[in-house]
Design an enzyme around this catalytic site. Sequence first.
Site, PDB file in Angstrom:
ATOM      1  N   VAL A 151       0.825  -1.203   0.000  1.00 32.11           N
ATOM      2  CA  VAL A 151       0.000   0.000   0.000  1.00 32.11           C
ATOM      3  C   VAL A 151       0.869   1.267   0.000  1.00 32.11           C
ATOM      4  CG1 VAL A 151      -0.314   0.145   2.523  1.00 32.11           C
ATOM      5  CG2 VAL A 151      -2.100   0.995   0.977  1.00 32.11           C
ATOM      6  N   HIS A 157      -1.897  -4.466  -5.924  1.00 31.68           N
ATOM      7  CA  HIS A 157      -1.433  -4.316  -4.545  1.00 31.68           C
ATOM      8  C   HIS A 157      -2.538  -4.630  -3.551  1.00 31.68           C
ATOM      9  CE1 HIS A 157      -3.327  -0.644  -2.872  1.00 31.68           C
ATOM     10  NE2 HIS A 157      -3.498  -0.318  -4.137  1.00 31.68           N
ATOM     11  N   CYS A 158      -2.102  -4.879  -2.330  1.00 30.13           N
ATOM     12  CA  CYS A 158      -3.000  -4.981  -1.183  1.00 30.13           C
ATOM     13  C   CYS A 158      -2.296  -4.208  -0.074  1.00 30.13           C
ATOM     14  CB  CYS A 158      -3.325  -6.445  -0.839  1.00 30.13           C
ATOM     15  SG  CYS A 158      -1.914  -7.550  -0.713  1.00 30.13           S
ATOM     16  N   ILE A 159      -2.344  -4.654   1.140  1.00 30.14           N
ATOM     17  CA  ILE A 159      -1.650  -3.923   2.206  1.00 30.14           C
ATOM     18  C   ILE A 159      -0.154  -4.260   2.200  1.00 30.14           C
ATOM     19  CG2 ILE A 159      -1.519  -3.457   4.692  1.00 30.14           C
ATOM     20  CD1 ILE A 159      -4.101  -2.383   3.408  1.00 30.14           C
ATOM     21  N   SER A 184      -3.061  -9.678  -3.326  1.00 32.73           N
ATOM     22  CA  SER A 184      -2.559  -9.253  -4.633  1.00 32.73           C
ATOM     23  C   SER A 184      -1.899 -10.406  -5.374  1.00 32.73           C
ATOM     24  CB  SER A 184      -1.585  -8.081  -4.477  1.00 32.73           C
ATOM     25  OG  SER A 184      -0.555  -8.407  -3.557  1.00 32.73           O
TER      26      SER A 184
END
Length: 185
Positions: free
Chosen positions: A43, A121-123, A129
């Site tokens: 992120v 993306h993710c965190i 992701s």
Amino acid sequence: MTAQKNKRKEYLSVKDLEKVLDSCKLDLHQIDEVWPNIYIGNVGIAQNRSALRRLGITHILNAAHSKRGSVGDQSFYGSSFVYCGIPAEDSSHFDLDVYFRPAAEFIHRGLKSPDGKVLVHCIMGMSRSSSLVLAYLMLYQHLSLCSAVQRLIQKRAIYPNRNFLALLLDLDLQLKKKRKTCILL
């Protein structure tokens, strides 16, 4: 009995996939190119618009859309990027598989656009992701799940949760059956 054993070994288990994932010795970075013009990141990099412009990113697939700490939508990115948000939870009960095909289509369209580069993306950039990128590789690049995992861990430290691995195994099985059906026809 031996034929039955071999038949069972033909199909991977979550545990088998975790062993492959455990073999990855890479450190986790903010962003890595895991396939030509496909990047997986966290992120932090996703919220750095100037860094994304420097990298030439044109499309952003946020697998943690609307989650705490994951700012991002089309208005945040403006006209510089094409945005798609998936409100996935990194949990043992979230049905990420309903997003496999839409996410893969978004990635595919992004790559087909002029100078297209896609950030997924993710965190942390490890579970949600990477699961969506694995689904893309299976659906559009026709890789088996095991091959896709092996390719990704050469480029990035990933670790989809057990639930996502099971959903990806189901997709892998569906695609294998579909290919066998096509061969028989």
